[in-house]
Scaffold this motif. Structure first.
Motif, mmCIF file in Angstrom:
data_model
loop_
_atom_site.group_PDB
_atom_site.id
_atom_site.type_symbol
_atom_site.label_atom_id
_atom_site.label_comp_id
_atom_site.label_asym_id
_atom_site.label_seq_id
_atom_site.Cartn_x
_atom_site.Cartn_y
_atom_site.Cartn_z
ATOM 1 N N PRO A 319 14.115 11.081 0.796
ATOM 2 C CA PRO A 319 13.824 9.642 0.866
ATOM 3 C C PRO A 319 12.938 9.287 2.062
ATOM 4 O O PRO A 319 13.127 9.814 3.168
ATOM 5 N N SER A 320 11.987 8.399 1.835
ATOM 6 C CA SER A 320 11.186 7.855 2.923
ATOM 7 C C SER A 320 11.996 6.776 3.624
ATOM 8 O O SER A 320 12.938 6.216 3.063
ATOM 9 N N ARG A 321 11.623 6.436 4.865
ATOM 10 C CA ARG A 321 12.485 5.539 5.629
ATOM 11 C C ARG A 321 11.701 4.792 6.701
ATOM 12 O O ARG A 321 10.610 5.194 7.086
ATOM 13 N N ILE A 322 12.286 3.675 7.123
ATOM 14 C CA ILE A 322 11.852 3.013 8.342
ATOM 15 C C ILE A 322 13.053 2.958 9.274
ATOM 16 O O ILE A 322 14.183 3.211 8.851
ATOM 17 N N GLY A 323 12.827 2.648 10.538
ATOM 18 C CA GLY A 323 13.906 2.662 11.522
ATOM 19 C C GLY A 323 14.979 1.625 11.243
ATOM 20 O O GLY A 323 14.769 0.650 10.514
ATOM 21 N N GLU A 324 16.141 1.834 11.855
ATOM 22 C CA GLU A 324 17.274 0.925 11.713
ATOM 23 C C GLU A 324 17.424 0.056 12.960
ATOM 24 O O GLU A 324 17.068 0.460 14.064
#
Length: 481
Positions: A319-324
């Motif tokens: 999965p691709s992601r951005i920061g939390e």
């Protein structure tokens, strides 16, 4: 009965109990584990001694089984090998299998539940059970164009049909020859395995769908722009700030726009339209825009594009992601594709495809059809939606802005005469004293054909110079033929 004789019978009785117990354990309790053990010769001979169905692209079998005349019965061969290896994977008597060989093993071996009646017919007729053929969605011309254009450089190319999700090209480079791992010469296989695993270029990694993932750089501005349009507060002609530098909120860091080594504003009075900011790839405009629309809007839009979702094509996709839990400084950097934003090229091709499909993202799929030896169809590709990150009207605005990038901006090297081409380049920083990764994400379309494409070249520098020409070659292979 005297005492010594009783002792003998006692010992014999204990031995019979132990024999019965051990036989029961190995034949019943541990049967499944032992049968599945990689060193079980009977299992190996049973597995490799049966005919395996071909993997097919445009009518040509790129993986086939041939009688080997040795203990194993059949040898798996690949033609051409390296260009398709990250997709087919390998089928090895020593190291098992990967890729399509692994994810569709039951289908290729003929053991899938869907092939039950086919197996039954083989038994009744006395025919040898054969695996089903797997026809891939790949376009051989697009695959060859992507392979040739990468020319051995580290990186990946993915092309999709935006309307169905069919994967038209998937290239990861450098690659490997699966024939070396499929050989029945176990010594040679072990040597090839060691060489591949020790290679710092990581040829066994499918960079298109996994590995360490990449920062997308400015290519992610397509997601940020989409999120802004979906708020209803912005259009392509909305005027947004774009100073030459932007001091990040509650941070000592500064975001810059560089042009020929100078900090430059994105327009008169430090302002420009959203369309112009995308055309120029204005960092400060999109950093400030991301903070203005907020983390929730950016994240929900990214998730509709497919970020964070577990996808199977049927191989698993990281999965691709951005920061939390981003603060405003991190959010600004995320909005230009940096900080902890990490993507696969497949995910970015899905982003590009949404704009050519009225804002709808289709699930990417590699399998066009599964057929038995008598050409009976077991299953066929069924298009499925992943999400709709933006409306058809906003998708039309994005296409207009992306066409501007190709006509008059950083994406001009992707232009094709007579074809509507829209896209976005990216130059993604990823490490100190390392050249940035080169990106291009976009689409091409005519009345008859559509294609979405994503290209990343590791340490390739400017996307406009390196990635965009590769994307053009792949789009041309599909559209102009």
């Amino acid at each position: 009965m005297n005492k010594p004789l009783r002792h003998v019978w006692l010992v014999v009785g204990v031995l019979f109990v132990l024999l019965f117990t051990s036989t029961t354990y190995f034949q019943v309790v541990a049967q499944g584990r032992l049968a599945a053990h990689g060193q079980n010769q009977r299992t190996l001979q049973s597995e490799y001694g049966r005919h395996r169905g071909p993997i097919v692209v445009d009518g040509h079998a790129i993986a086939t089984s041939q009688e080997s005349g040795d203990t194993y019965g059949y040898l798996r061969t690949y033609d051409p090998g390296a260009m398709y290896a990250p997709i087919t994977g390998y089928y090895s008597v020593v190291y098992g299998f990967t890729g399509i060989e692994r994810s569709l093993n039951d289908t290729l071996s003929g053991e899938a539940d869907s092939l039950f009646y086919h197996r039954l017919a083989d038994v009744v007729s006395g025919r040898e059970n054969q695996g089903a053929s797997v026809e891939l969605t790949l376009d051989s011309a697009a695959q060859q164009a992507a392979w040739d254009a990468l020319d051995g450089r580290r990186g990946a190319v993915v092309a999709l049909d935006p309307e169905t999700g069919a994967i038209l090209a998937m290239v990861s480079a450098p690659s490997f020859d699966p024939n070396e791992l499929a050989s029945h010469d176990t010594g040679a296989v072990s040597a090839a395995w060691s060489s591949l695993n020790e290679d710092p270029e990581r040829p066994l990694t499918n960079r298109a769908i996994g590995g360490d993932l990449y920062p997308p750089g400015s290519a992610f501005k397509l997601v940020t722009a989409s999120a802004a349009l979906e708020t209803g507060d912005y259009t392509a002609e909305s005027v947004i700030p774009g100073p030459g530098k932007y001091e990040l909120p509650n941070s000592s860091s500064v975001m810059n726009n560089f042009s020929e080594g100078r900090q430059e504003p994105c327009g008169p009075d430090d302002e420009s339209t959203l369309a112009e900011a995308l055309r120029q790839s204005c960092n400060t405009s999109f950093g400030m825009l991301g903070v203005e629309i907020g983390q929730d809007q950016l994240r929900s839009t990214a998730e509709e594009f497919g970020f964070g979702q577990d996808l199977s094509i049927p191989m698993g996709v990281t999965p691709s992601r951005i920061g939390e839990d981003l603060d405003d400084a991190q959010l600004a950097t995320t909005s230009i594709g940096q900080y902890e934003t990490r993507v696969t090229p497949l995910q970015m091709a899905m982003v590009g495809g949404a704009f050519a499909n009225d804002g709808v993202v289709m699930q990417p799929q590699l399998v066009q059809a599964v057929r038995t030896g008598d050409l009976s169809t077991v299953s066929e590709l069924t298009p499925k939606e992943v999400g709709q990150p933006l409306s058809a009207a906003n998708a039309a605005q994005m296409r207009q802005m992306m066409v501007g990038v190709v006509k008059d901006g950083t994406g001009s090297a992707a232009a094709i005469d007579g074809v509507e081409v829209g896209g976005k380049t990216g130059t993604a920083e990823w490490g100190e004293d390392r050249s940035p990764h080169s990106w291009y994400v976009g689409y091409g379309q005519t009345d008859e054909q559509k294609i979405a494409v994503a290209v990343v070249v590791e340490e390739g520098g400017y996307g406009s110079r390196t990635a965009a020409p590769i994307a053009r070659d792949v789009m041309e292979a599909v559209i102009q033929r």
